[in-house]
Motif scaffolding. Sequence first.
Motif, mmCIF file in Angstrom:
data_model
loop_
_atom_site.group_PDB
_atom_site.id
_atom_site.type_symbol
_atom_site.label_atom_id
_atom_site.label_comp_id
_atom_site.label_asym_id
_atom_site.label_seq_id
_atom_site.Cartn_x
_atom_site.Cartn_y
_atom_site.Cartn_z
ATOM 1 N N ARG A 232 41.581 109.895 -69.963
ATOM 2 C CA ARG A 232 41.129 110.913 -70.905
ATOM 3 C C ARG A 232 41.524 110.504 -72.334
ATOM 4 O O ARG A 232 42.676 110.129 -72.580
ATOM 5 N N THR A 233 40.562 110.588 -73.237
ATOM 6 C CA THR A 233 40.828 110.196 -74.624
ATOM 7 C C THR A 233 41.822 111.169 -75.266
ATOM 8 O O THR A 233 41.706 112.384 -75.095
ATOM 9 N N THR B 159 38.149 115.457 -74.446
ATOM 10 C CA THR B 159 39.288 114.809 -75.099
ATOM 11 C C THR B 159 40.501 115.740 -75.061
ATOM 12 O O THR B 159 40.361 116.954 -74.968
ATOM 13 N N ARG C 109 48.540 105.278 -71.726
ATOM 14 C CA ARG C 109 47.514 105.337 -72.770
ATOM 15 C C ARG C 109 48.017 104.640 -74.039
ATOM 16 O O ARG C 109 49.161 104.804 -74.429
ATOM 17 N N LEU D 80 47.142 104.239 -77.991
ATOM 18 C CA LEU D 80 46.356 104.770 -79.103
ATOM 19 C C LEU D 80 46.314 103.762 -80.251
ATOM 20 O O LEU D 80 47.227 102.958 -80.413
ATOM 21 N N LEU E 173 37.108 103.566 -80.593
ATOM 22 C CA LEU E 173 37.270 104.055 -79.210
ATOM 23 C C LEU E 173 36.346 103.358 -78.218
ATOM 24 O O LEU E 173 36.471 103.567 -77.013
ATOM 25 N N HIS F 56 42.651 104.040 -75.953
ATOM 26 C CA HIS F 56 42.445 105.301 -75.229
ATOM 27 C C HIS F 56 42.568 106.524 -76.102
ATOM 28 O O HIS F 56 42.631 107.649 -75.593
ATOM 29 N N GLY F 57 42.638 106.299 -77.405
ATOM 30 C CA GLY F 57 42.741 107.442 -78.296
ATOM 31 C C GLY F 57 43.170 106.978 -79.663
ATOM 32 O O GLY F 57 43.323 105.777 -79.913
ATOM 33 N N SER G 198 30.728 111.802 -75.106
ATOM 34 C CA SER G 198 31.542 111.245 -74.036
ATOM 35 C C SER G 198 30.899 110.009 -73.392
ATOM 36 O O SER G 198 31.587 109.138 -72.893
ATOM 37 N N LEU H 253 32.132 106.574 -74.614
ATOM 38 C CA LEU H 253 33.512 106.147 -74.417
ATOM 39 C C LEU H 253 33.689 105.417 -73.093
ATOM 40 O O LEU H 253 33.074 105.775 -72.103
#
Length: 259
Positions: free
Chosen positions: A2-3, A39, A209, A211, A225, A231-232, A254, A257
Amino acid sequence: MRTLIVANWKMNKNLAEASQFIQDLLAIWKAGGPGAHSTEVVIAPPYTALSPTGEALTGSPLRLAAQDVSAHKEGAFTGEVSAGMLADIGCEYGLVGHSERRSGAFESNAIVAQKAEQLCLNGLKPIVCVGETLGDRESGDTAEVVLEMLRSSLPPPGTPGRDKLVVAYEPVWAIGTGLTASPEQAQAVHAIIRDCLEEEMGEAGKRTRILYGGSVNPQNVKSILSQNDIHGVLVGGASLDAIEFGRIFGYLDSEDLPS
Ligand code: PGA
């Protein structure tokens, strides 16, 4: 994965401004497209606005983060705020090792690791920030610098909740400068961070994750992204205005991504 989109307000916003922002942001989130709802959005206000912002977010899908934390559990540490206190007011995440703390408050990797450990021990997820300076990049030392910083800033093996930590790659030269690492430059560093996390944390490291942060804005967020190991994003300047920040997460499609 999940972002994860994190707003780092730094030393900005009084209570009235924070409250207005959250009101506007919740309206944007509700009206947002499918991207908004896939997100995870986290807000990191200054300490003074943490508790009221947490209350304003109660019942919403948006989450609360602290921008820093004490390396100590409790006691005679004037001016510091413990991880337990942050847990008490509903913080779910905490930033540690931001470059502005590393340079401005002379925080070493060892201190960052202690802070991350305190967060884990109190059920919060650390967002461990690492990144090279322009000098490091120009002398070809990016990988070495980032990996050393990362390895030495992780909470010790065996710390409960260590598997939930998040890493933020923030090249110092891209923070607040309007310069952004290209998606390919960022991906290259994220890939070596991923390998390092797997070495250090085994299976959990495959799911951590990672970022990207540094001058992220509504125009560049999609291309950033679109990379496999990103991942974020951790957003500073562009998170201060609810509409601009809303554009970063609210209208992400979405389908664009990676899964
Ligand atoms: P910026 O800050 O988006 O203003 O570059 C990012 C950060 O420092 O986390």
